[in-house]
Structures are given as C-alpha cells and as structure tokens.
Design an enzyme around this catalytic site. Structure first.
Site, mmCIF file in Angstrom:
data_model
loop_
_atom_site.group_PDB
_atom_site.id
_atom_site.type_symbol
_atom_site.label_atom_id
_atom_site.label_comp_id
_atom_site.label_asym_id
_atom_site.label_seq_id
_atom_site.Cartn_x
_atom_site.Cartn_y
_atom_site.Cartn_z
ATOM 1 N N LEU A 244 -38.604 59.247 -18.499
ATOM 2 C CA LEU A 244 -37.692 58.846 -16.646
ATOM 3 C C LEU A 244 -38.761 58.049 -16.272
ATOM 4 O O LEU A 244 -40.338 58.342 -15.986
ATOM 5 C CB LEU A 244 -37.162 59.609 -15.984
ATOM 6 C CG LEU A 244 -36.620 59.424 -14.773
ATOM 7 C CD1 LEU A 244 -35.740 57.859 -14.742
ATOM 8 C CD2 LEU A 244 -36.645 60.553 -13.320
ATOM 9 N N ASP A 245 -38.878 56.375 -15.852
ATOM 10 C CA ASP A 245 -40.111 55.132 -15.134
ATOM 11 C C ASP A 245 -41.037 55.964 -15.898
ATOM 12 O O ASP A 245 -42.064 55.337 -14.972
ATOM 13 C CB ASP A 245 -40.076 56.205 -13.831
ATOM 14 C CG ASP A 245 -38.847 55.747 -13.279
ATOM 15 O OD1 ASP A 245 -38.177 55.541 -13.751
ATOM 16 O OD2 ASP A 245 -38.821 56.417 -11.557
ATOM 17 N N GLU A 246 -41.460 55.446 -16.882
ATOM 18 C CA GLU A 246 -42.592 56.217 -17.722
ATOM 19 C C GLU A 246 -43.114 55.814 -19.089
ATOM 20 O O GLU A 246 -44.002 55.924 -19.854
ATOM 21 C CB GLU A 246 -43.136 57.286 -18.580
ATOM 22 C CG GLU A 246 -42.876 58.817 -17.869
ATOM 23 C CD GLU A 246 -44.486 58.658 -16.431
ATOM 24 O OE1 GLU A 246 -45.259 58.262 -16.922
ATOM 25 O OE2 GLU A 246 -44.033 59.374 -15.314
#
Length: 281
Positions: free
Chosen positions: A224-226
C-alpha cells in the site's frame, strides 16, 4: 513520416549508444533526441530515443536484438495519445482537472471512461461527454472487495486502455487486482504517509504544525502506497493555516502532481526499475 519512441534497458556495456543509433541510421531513420542513464548499483543501462521516419518496427527490433546484451528490454511504439480509464470515489479536484486537460488536449490523454464507487461525480463526468459507470462497493471485508473488483474487471474488459488512474479512488486494491495490471495503475495521495495514516490526514498535520504539504504520484503495487514514485511536489504552509485551508492547499498540490506524473508516463519517459523509477524529463 511518423514519430516514434524507443525505450531500452539492458546490462551496460561499452558502445551501446553508438550501436543503437547505428541501427536507426542504417534504417534511414532520423534521431531527434536521446537520453541515457546507467544505474551504477545494478550496472543497468537505460535509454529513450525519439526518432522519425518510415519505420518497420519488427525489423528495428530484430536489428536491436542482434547488437544488445542478452536480457534487453525493448519497447518501440508510435508517439501517440494514450487511452486511460479513471477510477474515482467522491473527491472532485483530481478528476475535474483531468477532464479539463482531456477536453483541451493539455495532456496526450484520451479518457475512455470513469468508474466510480459512488454516484457523486457522474454529472461532472457526463458534462464532458465521457461515460460514467457506477459500481457500488458494499463492504470492506475481503469477499466484498473481491466481488467489487470482479465487477470492475468485467467492465474494464470492454475497454482497450493503456493505463488506469486512481483519481482519489478511496479503496484499497487487492494483490490479485494490482498483479493483473502491473505497471499500469497510477495513484495520487498526500505525502503525509506513513506519518499521518488513517482518516483526516490534514487535521493530523494541522495538529502537528507541519511546515510543508505535499503529494506523491506513484505506480500501484501490492504494498500500500509503496510503489515506484513518479512525481512529487510540496508547498510551504505556516501556523496561520487552518486544517480546512491545509486540505484545500493539499488538493491543489495533488491535482498538479497527478497531471505532471501522467504527462511523464504518457510520453513514455518513465522506466520502472525495481521499486523506483528512471525518468527522462
């Protein structure tokens, strides 16, 4: 005469620029711009070439394979507008900006459709003559998420698109979804992650007295969001800003960052290299 973009990444070795441009010269093609970079940690060579002429892509790729190291990645395509589908929830600032840029051709983009898990943005989308599809999300448990995503898959299968854009689509995608569209899903979020996780990040930022507000556009991965970062930007704020004013400033940054990131991607300027990007601006 047709304009083309050639992108290559491969293990580095001496003479690659000369060899690659030599293949194009041999085929009577005009090189208009080249950008190169070597990632020294991995010894990986990256090159983007803009050229024009009467091109037989298969012949060019065969010629390049004959002179490039084993394992080379070659992407040769015409320079043209890309087709995208946009996913939204309720926030209008990013999708409205993209709809206007699409209408006036400020980006090399053709928005095929907008998919929303709420109806809020239907009227806005349809004012621009673009189809809006409502697929409600009934829950956050895994079964509900998979059901919702399967409905999205079925709809996406009716479109031939180059990229999916999450314009403040407030749903966490499952690994099976992101794997299906690896390197094709672009997201925008505030840069407070992971410092301000959860609801009301701008309220959290206000309470902490932050001095900058930013946004990050990135490719979506299982983490997530990486995912690999495409573009980021920030603006300065101070103690006089309320949480509401910070949120408004953040929305402005988000839509600008998303538009700039899309321009880079749509113009074939971005290479994904592991969990980061190589970008020729």
């Amino acid at each position: 005469m047709t304009d083309y973009i050639l992108r290559i990444d491969c293990p580095d070795e001496k003479g690659l620029v000369h060899k690659i441009t030599g293949v194009l010269f041999f085929n009577n093609l005009n090189v208009e711009r080249t950008d190169e970079f070597v990632e020294r940690d991995t010894n990986q060579f990256f090159m983007r070439v803009a050229f024009s002429g009467n091109c037989d892509p298969e012949k060019i790729e065969d010629g390049l394979r004959g002179i490039l190291p084993n394992g080379a990645n070659i992407d040769l395509s015409k320079k043209e507008i890309k087709d995208v589908v946009i996913l939204v929830t309720k926030e209008h600032h990013c999708i409205s900006d993209l709809l206007i840029r699409n209408e006036f051709k400020d980006l090399p983009i053709n928005i095929l459709a907008v998919i929303g898990n709420h109806e809020v943005l239907r009227s806005l989308t349809e004012r621009f003559g673009i189809p809006f599809h409502y697929i409600p999300a009934k829950g956050t448990d895994e079964a509900s998420r998979l059901e919702h995503e399967n409905q999205i898959h079925e709809l996406l299968a009716t479109y031939s698109f180059d990229y999916l854009v999450l314009a403040k689509f407030m749903r966490v995608l499952t690994p099976s979804f992101t794997e299906r569209y690896t390197g094709k899903v672009i997201n925008i979020h505030h840069s407070f992650l992971p410092a301000f996780i959860g609801a009301n990040p701008y309220r959290q930022a206000y309470e902490r007295g932050v001095k900058i507000i930013g946004a990050t556009a990135h490719f979506v991965t299982d983490d997530l969001d990486e995912g690999p970062i495409i573009f980021q930007d920030v603006i300065s704020v101070n103690h006089t800003k309320t949480a509401t004013e910070m949120a408004a400033a953040g929305r402005d940054v988000e839509k600008i960052v998303l538009a700039k990131a899309l321009k880079l991607v749509l113009e074939d300027r971005v290479f994904i290299a592991g969990n980061k990007t190589i970008i020729f601006e």
